[in-house]
Design a protein around this motif. Sequence first.
Motif: not given
Length: 389
Positions: A149, A153, A156-157
């Motif tokens: 998870d 994230r 993705r950032d």
Amino acid sequence: MAEIPETTARRLRVGVLFGGESPEHEVSLQSAKNVIEAIDRDRYDVVLIGIDHRGRWRLADESGFLRNASDPRRIRLPVGATPLAVACGRDPEIVPLAPGDPLPPLDVVFPVLHGPMGEDGAVQGLLRLAHLPFVGPGVLGSAVCMDKDVAKRLLRDAGIPVAPFLTVSDREEAPAWTTVVEALGTPVFVKPANMGSSVGVSRVDTERNYEQALEEAFSFDTKVLIERTIRGREIEISVLGNRTPEASIPGEIAPRHDFYSYEAKYLDEAGADLLIPADLDPDTTSRAQDLAIRAFRALCCEGMSRVDLFLTTEDCGEVPAGELIVNEINTIPGFTRISMYPKLWAASGVSYPELIDRLIRLAIERGERERRLAWAIALATDDTDGDTE
């Protein structure tokens, strides 16, 4: 391959850590067997430290450090090896919990551990407290890569594409199957957030299977991911280096099971075809290598990691066909005889013994860099905490 400074001319003492408390214990034993067989004995003295299922460290005798070593289903640590304890600090000791002297000091540690309590930053934190250089990413990189998870994230950032996903931190608050299908389509993959080797992973296409998959995944972790199925080719790249990481040639996994499951990876030698090199055009190869290095850096990795990618073969929601996306990063990849990490480097011109040598030297290089920090120098010369009369 970038040059890494040579270490001292004497043989270095390498502690190889293997086993561990995770469900990937037996995979670790297989990996360790190959590392120990391949390491250059003209350059390194090896100290074998097995960690049993209860987390106890034990000194292993190389003449018989594994039982049933040739059978991946029955491989085990021997019973009755000398238990060990680690005394942390700037002069660390590994002490037998039985009459006898401490082990000779280690120069570097090679953790060949997979999964929780070994690959997730826990052991890396202990080694940092003991001021022992170690192979592979540090505490932060190990922790964030293990947590799928958090890793997704961060990727993705950083502008790195990942499969669409939902995260569930409480079994009672899991979204309804209709909500999952609306958000991610069907089938989906349900997996523990902190686990490797496809342990606890299920491919789900019905509500009944969804409930069963949640129960399975939550039996391995307190946080679960639900991911959109990406229809594409499974591409893997090995990355090696600290500040200037380099990527191997790409390989491809062609599973013969529904997906690349634990059994397909480690128990069934015919569970998948390993295609090395992957049949990719030069542009796609270059893009895959670049993406692997970007992901390696984005997740604060050092030393080694295997980056697993998908090359999409059809549109998957907002992910168009022909795109490369990151599936996950494995910070202590398998070193079994069918594992991709060493195979990809061998195909890239780096033999197994040379690969181990480079990894050890990278660990020592990072350790030396950390010892040159101002706070580390100050503490090393401060004797105010020493014994007083």
